[in-house]
Structures are given as structure tokens and as C-alpha cells.
Design a protein around this motif. Sequence first.
Motif, PDB file in Angstrom:
ATOM      1  N   THR A  73      -6.730   2.626  -0.631  1.00 17.82           N
ATOM      2  CA  THR A  73      -5.842   2.951  -1.747  1.00 17.82           C
ATOM      3  C   THR A  73      -5.627   1.671  -2.573  1.00 17.82           C
ATOM      4  O   THR A  73      -5.502   0.595  -2.000  1.00 17.82           O
ATOM      5  CB  THR A  73      -4.468   3.409  -1.202  1.00 17.82           C
ATOM      6  OG1 THR A  73      -4.689   4.483  -0.311  1.00 17.82           O
ATOM      7  CG2 THR A  73      -3.529   3.810  -2.322  1.00 17.82           C
ATOM      8  N   GLU A 121       0.110   4.308   0.256  1.00 15.51           N
ATOM      9  CA  GLU A 121      -0.349   5.299   1.215  1.00 15.51           C
ATOM     10  C   GLU A 121       0.143   4.961   2.638  1.00 15.51           C
ATOM     11  O   GLU A 121       0.752   5.784   3.311  1.00 15.51           O
ATOM     12  CB  GLU A 121      -1.885   5.370   1.177  1.00 15.51           C
ATOM     13  CG  GLU A 121      -2.511   6.365   2.125  1.00 15.51           C
ATOM     14  CD  GLU A 121      -2.197   7.816   1.733  1.00 15.51           C
ATOM     15  OE1 GLU A 121      -2.011   8.074   0.522  1.00 15.51           O
ATOM     16  OE2 GLU A 121      -2.119   8.661   2.648  1.00 15.51           O
ATOM     17  N   CYS A 122      -0.102   3.712   3.059  1.00 11.98           N
ATOM     18  CA  CYS A 122       0.326   3.292   4.398  1.00 11.98           C
ATOM     19  C   CYS A 122       1.816   2.926   4.412  1.00 11.98           C
ATOM     20  O   CYS A 122       2.366   2.678   5.490  1.00 11.98           O
ATOM     21  CB  CYS A 122      -0.462   2.084   4.880  1.00 11.98           C
ATOM     22  SG  CYS A 122      -2.234   2.305   4.871  1.00 11.98           S
ATOM     23  N   CYS A 146      -6.530  -1.345  -0.296  1.00 10.96           N
ATOM     24  CA  CYS A 146      -5.998  -1.497   1.056  1.00 10.96           C
ATOM     25  C   CYS A 146      -7.154  -1.519   2.045  1.00 10.96           C
ATOM     26  O   CYS A 146      -8.063  -0.701   1.972  1.00 10.96           O
ATOM     27  CB  CYS A 146      -5.047  -0.357   1.382  1.00 10.96           C
ATOM     28  SG  CYS A 146      -4.556  -0.310   3.118  1.00 10.96           S
ATOM     29  N   CYS A 202      -7.088   2.022   4.118  1.00  7.58           N
ATOM     30  CA  CYS A 202      -7.226   3.362   3.550  1.00  7.58           C
ATOM     31  C   CYS A 202      -7.848   3.368   2.155  1.00  7.58           C
ATOM     32  O   CYS A 202      -7.961   4.422   1.543  1.00  7.58           O
ATOM     33  CB  CYS A 202      -5.862   4.046   3.514  1.00  7.58           C
ATOM     34  SG  CYS A 202      -4.749   3.298   2.304  1.00  7.58           S
ATOM     35  N   CYS A 254       0.863  -1.180   0.000  1.00  3.77           N
ATOM     36  CA  CYS A 254       0.000   0.000   0.000  1.00  3.77           C
ATOM     37  C   CYS A 254       0.900   1.231   0.000  1.00  3.77           C
ATOM     38  O   CYS A 254       1.621   1.465   0.975  1.00  3.77           O
ATOM     39  CB  CYS A 254      -0.929   0.030   1.205  1.00  3.77           C
ATOM     40  SG  CYS A 254      -1.834   1.603   1.289  1.00  3.77           S
TER      41      CYS A 254
HETATM   42 ZN   LIG Z   1      -3.311   1.786   2.950  1.00  2.00          ZN
END
Ligand SMILES: [Zn+2]
Length: 885
Positions: free
Chosen positions: A183, A161-162, A178, A181, A159
Motif C-alpha cells: 500500500t 492498510e496495516c 509498504c 502489503c 501504512c
Molecule cells: Zn501495509
Amino acid sequence: MSDEGYDHATVERRWQEAWDDADVYRTPDDVDDPTYVLGMYPYPSGKLHMGHVRNYTITDAYARYRRMQGDDVLHPMGWDAFGLPAENAAKERDTNPRDWTFDCIETMTDQMESMGFGYDWEREITTCTPEYYQWNQWLFARFHEEGLVERRDAEVNWCPECETVLADEQVEGEAELCWRCDTPVEQRELEQWFLKITEYADELLEAIDDLEGWPNSVRQMQRNWIGRQYGAELDFNIEGYGPVEAFTTRVDTIYGATFFALAPDHPISEELAKEDDDVRHFIEHEADPEGDEPNGVETGLTATNPVTGDEIPVYVADFVLSDVGTGALMAVPGHDERDHAFAEKMGIEIKPVIAPEPDDWDGETVPDAPDVSEDAFTDDGVLINSGEYSGLDSETARERLTEDIESAEEATQYQLRDWGISRQRYWGTPIPVIHCDDCGPVMVPEEDLPVELPEFINTTGNPLDAAEEWKQTTCPDCGSPATRETDTMDTFVDSSWYFLRYVSPGSEDAPFDLERANDWMPVDQYVGGIEHAVMHLLYSRFFTKVLADHEGLEHREPFTNLLAQGMVQLEGEKMSKSKGNVVSPQRIVEDYGADTARLFMMQAAQPERDFDWSEEGVQSTYAFLTRLQGMVEDYVADQPDGDDDAIASYVDAEIDATIAIASDEYDDLTFNKALRETQDLTRTLRQYADYTEPHAETYERGLSAVVRLLAPVAPHLAEALYDDLGGDGFVAEADWPTAKIDRDRVAKRRRLVENTREDIRDIVEVAGIEDPQAIDVVIAPDWKYDALEIAIESDADNLIGELMGESHIREQGDAAADYGQDLQAEREALTMSLAPGAEYDALEAAAWLIEREFEAPVDVVRADEADDSVLRNAEPGRPAIEIED
Ligand SMILES: [Zn+2]
Ligand SMILES: [Zn+2]
């Protein structure tokens, strides 16, 4: 509901405590090769569900049966306690996975005890304890020493984002988002640890043939999973890159190769991705090896067919896997379904080069081409459109082409891949490796094991990676500052050897006591769900073979007999929380007791089959147990004083018959059949007591047999009734009842009685006899039994001649000739009957049944007391009938 029934709660509590106090289910360390009965250990998810109850009732019933047969029995239980659900539950509840897991274990242990499962709790194992998982680490190090561990790049879910790796379960939906989030998840290459199970591919495959105690379906699933294929490797030249090796099982179709395909992570694909945006975009965003349809992208390159010299287009395609074969293949859309689907999608030429072999083929004429425009023709056949090879059959063509193509070599390929065990999660065994800038990855030395998990950190990423203090360490080789590996092991590692830990759960200097394991293993009867048919069972076989090769284990297979139990359904559907169609085992135990739940399940179907839960079935099972309890109570309160007459002897024979059949069925784990017989006997006993004053000894023998035959399945009530009948000790430890006859004799005797009653009915009806006065049942003379035996054993063409060779048959004259002809006519269907004396006894004992049915006295007559004219009609297994009206 339970107002009408016996007091199950009191009975069950009392006997559970008594078993516990007396350590009835304990297996001492010094017993010799006990019968090892094992249910797949559960994941402690909260509560037992019906699937667990069925699984563990099967093993418990079988373990109890074997114990009553006089075996030492090993029947342990433990917890598959690591895994992602605990981590998620801990996050939701703001606790930690350890506390949550131990709470679940406590609840489920109580439930197991309330079901009356007889486990040796001293042998309990829990995989999330350092005492257990240190041996996962130790085994990992041993595998590493033997060259069975490898570190290599593999794709993981990432991911952006994370900024973390996600487990497959954390990637949600078709869109692959994900879980935290939403994403879109990407694929990334990360270094991962692999166990080299492929080194054992051949043995894992070939040894399946000897697993005769396993269901065929499971054996076939394992064969398919390993997927060994014989074929050829050969080179296609790709412009600018030189020869590229491809694997094919169908080199006979090479004239039909209309494109060439590379895996997305093939070195050439990766090279191309640097310059070609389309290729890069495809690899990073579109390629989906698990998708339903094949996807790909054209590279603009061409490959040269080594036989035809044709230039064919090169694609990067997601259905080509780099870790299977060579990561490159020649695609033949006319004769491969997947290639066909891809060619249709991309508008690539589809060309038939194999035709079905005509029925009357002369071996030379080239047959007509099949229509491959809609579907590929995938069978072997005869080559067409294939130059000098046209007219050859596929197999010959494969041999010839492999010889003729300069770069071609015979090769074997497997579907099986090495086992990637790295998981980017907290709740698992830490992989015992330290990363040093100078030395690279270094194994944690044995004396520093276990590497224990740090406290749980609730983070979006990999918790071990966030455990800064825990992570920092020093290199065991050079002493420099270094960091710990932050991945944990796949929990399938834990379950690949747990069955060995039960033999010595407290071993502190080895994963298991070798000598005892050699004596106690393999597991004699393993029971679990079909969902484990491949991975768990294959990994366990792999571990066992490695331990045999390197640790002195004297067994190469872990499980001799395997039973995959069916599902408990509700109205034909799988029970599931989300559908809300769940029957709670706890509620059934409260309302009817564990014995009723167990007995209902075991009699409802053969263990392998799915069956429907039925409240009515449960109620009638409860009523049966209540009635049985009443019968025993009545008997004990007021012993009958009947005669040891013909009826008693019939009942006695039925007791033997039931014991003989039920024992056989218990041996085969067909509990439903054993229980049906047992219930039939209970009914016979009840009818006996209704019909006449029973003979005490016979009646008590019958009750005692019923109680012991039920004891494996309904252990609490059986224990109480055994006690009422004055049994010594526990029924759980009592002797299994024995029969005076075997099952074959039972069947013959029942057939004889049934045929005789049938014949009498026929005569009464045909002759129109309204009120029979007396019935004679006449046994055939001895010489007919001899003749029958000769006829069964003889393979002479002239049977009559052979019979007449026996003087005592010959002297019967016409009667012998007539019977000889009858035997000749039915020769294929002849079966041996009981001996004449046994037929006499069986019919004597059943005479009361006939008397009751026809309301006339019955006389069973021996051959030497009968007239010749009557004896003519008497045959072995079919007495002559004389009715006086
Ligand atoms: Zn994420
Ligand atoms: Zn170092």
C-alpha cells in the motif's frame, strides 16, 4: 595451494590457545592511562566480511605494536546488537531477535579468534542486554533532567492498510510502498522523542578545528552537516495573516525576490489546507522534501516585499523545511539554483539583481546584468536593479539592508536538527516513559530501571504496542493506571557512549566508572568505515560533551585520532552479496591461514585507500611467510660460523635502517611501508646467506628483527619463529626492536652509498675503463663539512665573506674560495651530510657491494691520508673517486 606452504592451521591453533591460557590481551583495571585502540564495534549480522577483517586487523596490528613498545593497551570488542535486521531475520526464520543475535555473536566471536585478534574479552559488551541498555535509559533520564530531551510532533511513515508506523527501511522503492502489503505509504504526525543536539551546534562545529588527528574529509563532512549560516531574519506581510518571518543568507538579493515560499507544515500552510483542496492534496500526497526536484502549489495569496513594496505570489513548497530556519523564505530565482528550478517549473519571473564584479571595477559604475535565464548566478557581486542599493557590493549591501529594513535582524541558522530517537520497532532500548492521562508523560524512576523488553511478538505493527500486559502499568507520580511508551530508541544511542562502557563493563551503579574514564579516555586511535563520518561520530561527540557538562567527565572529545579505512574490492568493485563478488575470510583462513590474510591486506595498501583483493597477492604473501619459516628453521638447525667482517657490518647497518624506518611507519599506521622495509630486510638476509657464510650474531639479530617487525601483523607465525629463535615468553609481549640510528641518518647513509656507486659508474663509463684494477673512495677534509654547515645556517648575502671569517677555512686559500663559490651557487638546495667519521664507516661497510659490482678492490681513504689534488674533488656526501685501470 597450501600443500607447498607451512602448516598454518597447527601454528595458529597452538598460539591462539597459548595466548588465551596466558591472558595476554587482558587489561587490568589498575593500569595507568593505557593506550586505547578501538575498532568500531560490528553489527552481529551473521559472519565477518572482508571489511570487518581489514578494520580489525588495523586496530589489532596497532594495539600489538603499542604493546611491544611497552604501553599498557586497551583493545576491547563488543556488539552493536540492536536493530531492525535482527527483527526481520527473526520474522523470516520464525524465531526471536534475541536468539538470532546471540547465534550471530557466537559465530563472529569464533571467527575473530581464528583471525588472531587480541581482544580483552573480559570487557566484551553487548548492547541488547539489560545490563547495557539500562544505561541508555538512565542517560535518557539524565538528559531529560538537563532539559536536553523534548517531545514534539514529527512526521512518520504510516501504512493505512496495516495501521502502523513504518521505519524508513520498511518503505520500498520510488513509489514508497509498504514492505508488507504494497500500500502507498502516507506521512503522519506523531509525538516523538528528540535529543537536543542543536544546543551543542556551535561547540560541535568550532571544536572540529582542534581535531587534528582526524582526516580532513571527515571534519569537513561534519562541518557541512552542522551547516552554520549567518544571515538575516525579516518579515514579509502576507495578506490576511500579517507579518511572516523568513530567513535568508542573501538579503542583498531582496530586489530579486519574485515569490515567497512556505513549508508544508508551516502554520499558514496547515490553515490553508483546511479550506483549499489543492493545498491539502499537495501536502498529503505530493510534497517530498527528499525528492530530486522542488515541488509546490500556488496559494493565491501574496506577500509584500518589505523593501520594494512589491506584491509577490505565495507558494507552499516542499523544499522549505520547517525545522530549518523559520519554515518560510523569500525566493530569488536569479541567484539561487533551487529557487531557479522551481521558478522555471512554475513559470515565475526570474530577475537578475547581482552582477559579477568586473576585474577593473571602479567601485561605482553599475555593471551589466548577467544572463540568469538558464542558470542562477549564485556568487556575491555588485547590486543592480536594486534602487538606491545598486552599485554596492554584496557584503556592504547586506549590512546596509539589515540595518534599513525595520523588521530585519542578524540571525544564525543551522542545517543540524535535533535528533529524533523514537523508533516504532521491537529490537531496541525501550524509552523509559509512562503515559498517564492525568500527569502526561512521566519518566520511569531510576529505581525501576531497566524497563526490560517483553517477549517478542511477531506482529505487523509495533510489537511493543501489541504487548498488552507489558504495556499496562501505573503512573509513578499519581498511581493511576497508565501505559508504557511503546517506542524504542534509535540504535545510534547505544553507540554514542559504548566506548566509555569498556573501561568498566561490569559497573552496576553507573554507566561507567568516572575516575577510570577520566584516566583512560579519550580513545587514542579509533578505526572504522567512512559511512560513520557524520552521524555516529557526531552523536558520540555530543554525548561526550553532555557527560562532560553534567556527569563530571573530564574530556570533551571521545576520539583523539581517527582512521577511516578504505574498502576491500574485487576487480575495482565493492564486494557485495547481491553482486556475488564476495571473498570469504573463512575460506582464506582455511587455505592460507589468518597471518597470510592479515599480512596481504596490510601490505596491499595504506589503510585509508581502497584496494583490490588478489588471489595471486595472497599466494605470494603465503610463499613469503613459508620462506621466512624455512630461513629460521635452517638457521636454528645449523648455525653459521662466518666472520664479523665488512659485509656483516653492512647487514647490521641495514637491520638498524629497517628498524628505524618501520618503527616510524608503524607510528603513522602506514603498515604497508613498514612491511615493505621488513620484506626488503628479509631479502637482504637471504642474499647475505647465499653470498657468504653469515656472521651468526648479525644474522640472528636480523631474523629476530624481522620476526618482531612482523609480529603485529602476522602474530601466529611470528610467535612460532620467536620461540624457535629462543625468545623469552611471547613475542606479543616482547620488546620492540631498537635501532642504533634514526631515520634521518639512514636516509643520509643510503644516499651517500647510492651517490658513490653512481659516480663510480659514471666515471667508468665516461673514461671508458674496461677493467678497473683498484678504486679509491676519498672522504672530504673536515673544513668542508664546517663550511657546508655554515652555508646552511647562514643568511648573510656575502657567504664567501662569512666563510673567510673562519681562519681554518681561510687558510685553505684557493680551495676554500672555490668550494665557497660552489656552495653559493647551490645555496638553496644544500642539505647536511653525515659527519666525516660516519661517512667513512658507512662507505667501509658498503665497500663489498662496490667490489662485487666492479670486480676491483675498494679502498676507503680518510682526508688526512690523501693528496690535495684528489681532495679538491671530494665534498661532504660526495667522496672523490680515483680509479686505476
Ligand atoms: Zn501495509
Ligand atoms: Zn499520573
